[in-house]
Motif scaffolding. Structure first.
Motif, mmCIF file in Angstrom:
data_model
loop_
_atom_site.group_PDB
_atom_site.id
_atom_site.type_symbol
_atom_site.label_atom_id
_atom_site.label_comp_id
_atom_site.label_asym_id
_atom_site.label_seq_id
_atom_site.Cartn_x
_atom_site.Cartn_y
_atom_site.Cartn_z
ATOM 1 N N UNK A 197 0.850 -1.198 0.000
ATOM 2 C CA UNK A 197 0.000 0.000 0.000
ATOM 3 C C UNK A 197 0.885 1.248 0.000
ATOM 4 N N UNK A 198 1.904 1.188 0.847
ATOM 5 C CA UNK A 198 2.816 2.325 0.982
ATOM 6 C C UNK A 198 3.539 2.638 -0.334
ATOM 7 N N UNK A 199 3.934 1.586 -1.072
ATOM 8 C CA UNK A 199 4.664 1.801 -2.331
ATOM 9 C C UNK A 199 3.736 1.839 -3.545
ATOM 10 N N UNK A 200 2.427 1.862 -3.270
ATOM 11 C CA UNK A 200 1.434 1.908 -4.362
ATOM 12 C C UNK A 200 1.601 0.775 -5.361
ATOM 13 N N UNK A 201 1.839 -0.427 -4.879
ATOM 14 C CA UNK A 201 2.033 -1.550 -5.800
ATOM 15 C C UNK A 201 0.676 -2.183 -6.128
ATOM 16 N N UNK A 202 0.455 -2.562 -7.386
ATOM 17 C CA UNK A 202 -0.802 -3.245 -7.711
ATOM 18 C C UNK A 202 -0.841 -4.623 -7.043
ATOM 19 N N UNK A 203 -2.041 -5.153 -6.864
ATOM 20 C CA UNK A 203 -2.176 -6.391 -6.062
ATOM 21 C C UNK A 203 -1.454 -7.587 -6.708
ATOM 22 N N UNK A 204 -1.253 -7.559 -8.048
ATOM 23 C CA UNK A 204 -0.584 -8.711 -8.665
ATOM 24 C C UNK A 204 0.950 -8.574 -8.694
ATOM 25 N N UNK A 205 1.479 -7.475 -8.105
ATOM 26 C CA UNK A 205 2.942 -7.293 -8.132
ATOM 27 C C UNK A 205 3.639 -8.223 -7.142
ATOM 28 N N UNK A 206 2.939 -8.580 -6.078
ATOM 29 C CA UNK A 206 3.569 -9.448 -5.067
ATOM 30 C C UNK A 206 2.739 -10.712 -4.880
ATOM 31 N N UNK A 207 3.431 -11.831 -5.027
ATOM 32 C CA UNK A 207 2.770 -13.129 -4.795
ATOM 33 C C UNK A 207 3.306 -13.669 -3.493
ATOM 34 N N UNK A 208 2.410 -13.933 -2.551
ATOM 35 C CA UNK A 208 2.910 -14.425 -1.278
ATOM 36 C C UNK A 208 2.267 -15.773 -0.963
ATOM 37 N N UNK A 209 3.128 -16.764 -0.722
ATOM 38 C CA UNK A 209 2.632 -18.130 -0.497
ATOM 39 C C UNK A 209 3.180 -18.666 0.815
ATOM 40 N N UNK A 210 2.519 -19.686 1.295
ATOM 41 C CA UNK A 210 3.031 -20.361 2.500
ATOM 42 C C UNK A 210 2.034 -20.310 3.628
#
Ligand code: ADP
Length: 340
Positions: free
Chosen positions: A180-193
């Motif tokens: 949110x802070x870096x204004x990244x679109x939701x598909x820029x980061x994939x988080x798994x686990x």
């Protein structure tokens, strides 16, 4: 501006090295001459052959030992001198970078304020200017925090704020905040686990770690940013595997990127600004948590990966972790007592 120590310190070390080696040489000559006289006197009184043979070997061995000591000492001093010179060079680069990093957001804020002051802009444009200023103040804030907090971390004078967290949802939460802070679109980061394990962490400090990694991925990805994060609970450690698809880091630089002030120079993206403090700060924070971090990249344009490990609460490094919690409790008690 040059740091005065950067110039005088190497000269001081060099002079010290010369004095040390000359003193050792002097001691050796003195020792050799005095022993030679003693041995000659004994030689005259007793059997000349036996004593002179032993004497020669003894003098030779001790001479060699002294020579080795002098060489080791000299190489140690020159190694120190070299390190100091490198640090001085990096420090000068840091000052140049920091000056730019402080001046440019300040100039941009000033320009935005002057524009807002002189012109009656529509609401939408006003909002754009305000957003830009908020971004610049965040950049300034990050830099000033780094300058103030790194020395505290190095001198082990950090304000401890450790708690026990279910680490996987906790990291999810911090990553979302950074996005949110870096204004990244939701598909820029994939988080798994997924998994259930708990770690002792300082929330603000771990946020700084993730901010630094994400900020770097943005800076060092020429096109759009793609980050994948894999979280895993092991038996004794929790691991975070972070990977971006940016410009990568060549093998020789991978060893140095965690050094203080170190910045790689990429001729393909020469205008990326920074201070060389981000990864150093990141590593210090992870170490403080009793963990470790390493970097890996297959080379140019092949992306960069970071592997972070943190001890699982009650499974490893128990004493160290308990101590972090104990210091935090004590600090909070002191703060409460102060407020009352
Ligand atoms: P800064 O980014 O301010 O230069 P850092 O300590 O954060 O300082 O990083 C040190 C160096 O490591 C950078 O100059 C950059 O060359 C390299 N680096 C760090 N992260 C990445 C990344 N994700 N991709 C490529 N290079 C990176």
């Amino acid at each position: 501006m040059k740091h005065p120590r950067s110039f005088f310190y190497p000269i001081f070390i060099f002079v010290l090295a010369q004095i040390a080696s000359l003193s050792l040489l002097g001691i050796w000559i003195y020792w050799y001459v005095s022993n030679y006289i003693i041995f000659s006197e004994v030689d005259d009184k007793f059997s000349a052959e036996i004593i002179s043979e032993g004497r020669n070997v003894f003098v030779l061995v001790s001479g060699l030992v002294l020579l080795i000591v002098v060489s080791v000492l000299m190489s140690l001093l020159f190694h120190r001198l070299n390190m100091q010179l490198n640090l001085a060079r990096l420090y000068d680069n840091f000052i140049a970078n920091v000056t730019h990093e402080l001046k440019s957001p300040l100039a941009s804020i000033q320009l935005a304020l002057e524009t807002l002051n002189l012109h009656h802009l529509p609401k939408l444009r006003q909002k754009a200017f305000i957003d830009m200023m908020l971004k610049d103040t965040a950049r300034l804030n990050k830099l000033i925090n780094a300058i103030l907090e790194i020395p505290a971390l190095e001198q082990k004078k950090v304000a401890h704020n450790y708690d026990v967290y279910p680490i996987i949802p906790f990291i999810h939460e911090l990553v979302l905040e950074s996005m949110e802070q870096f204004n990244l679109p939701s598909d820029a980061v994939q988080i798994r686990g997924s998994g259930e394990c708990r770690c002792v962490a300082d929330r603000n400090a771990l946020k700084i770690v993730l901010d630094n990694l994400i900020d770097n991925s943005i800076k060092y990805s020429p096109d759009s940013v793609h980050i994948s994060i894999r979280l895993h609970c092991g038996l004794r450690t929790f691991s975070l595997d972070y990977k971006d698809q940016g410009i990568g880091i060549c093998a020789s630089d991978q060893k140095k990127v965690f050094d203080k002030f170190y910045r790689t120079h990429d001729p393909h993206s020469p205008n990326v600004k920074g201070t060389g403090l981000g990864l150093y700060w990141t590593r210090e924070i992870i170490r403080y948590h009793g963990g470790r971090i390493s970097v890996h990249s297959k080379g140019r344009n092949k992306g960069t990966s970071f592997h972070i490990e943190l001890p699982i609460y009650q499974a490893s490094k128990k004493r160290y972790i308990q101590n972090l919690l104990k210091i935090t409790r004590k600090r909070r008690q002191q703060e409460n007592a102060f407020e009352e």
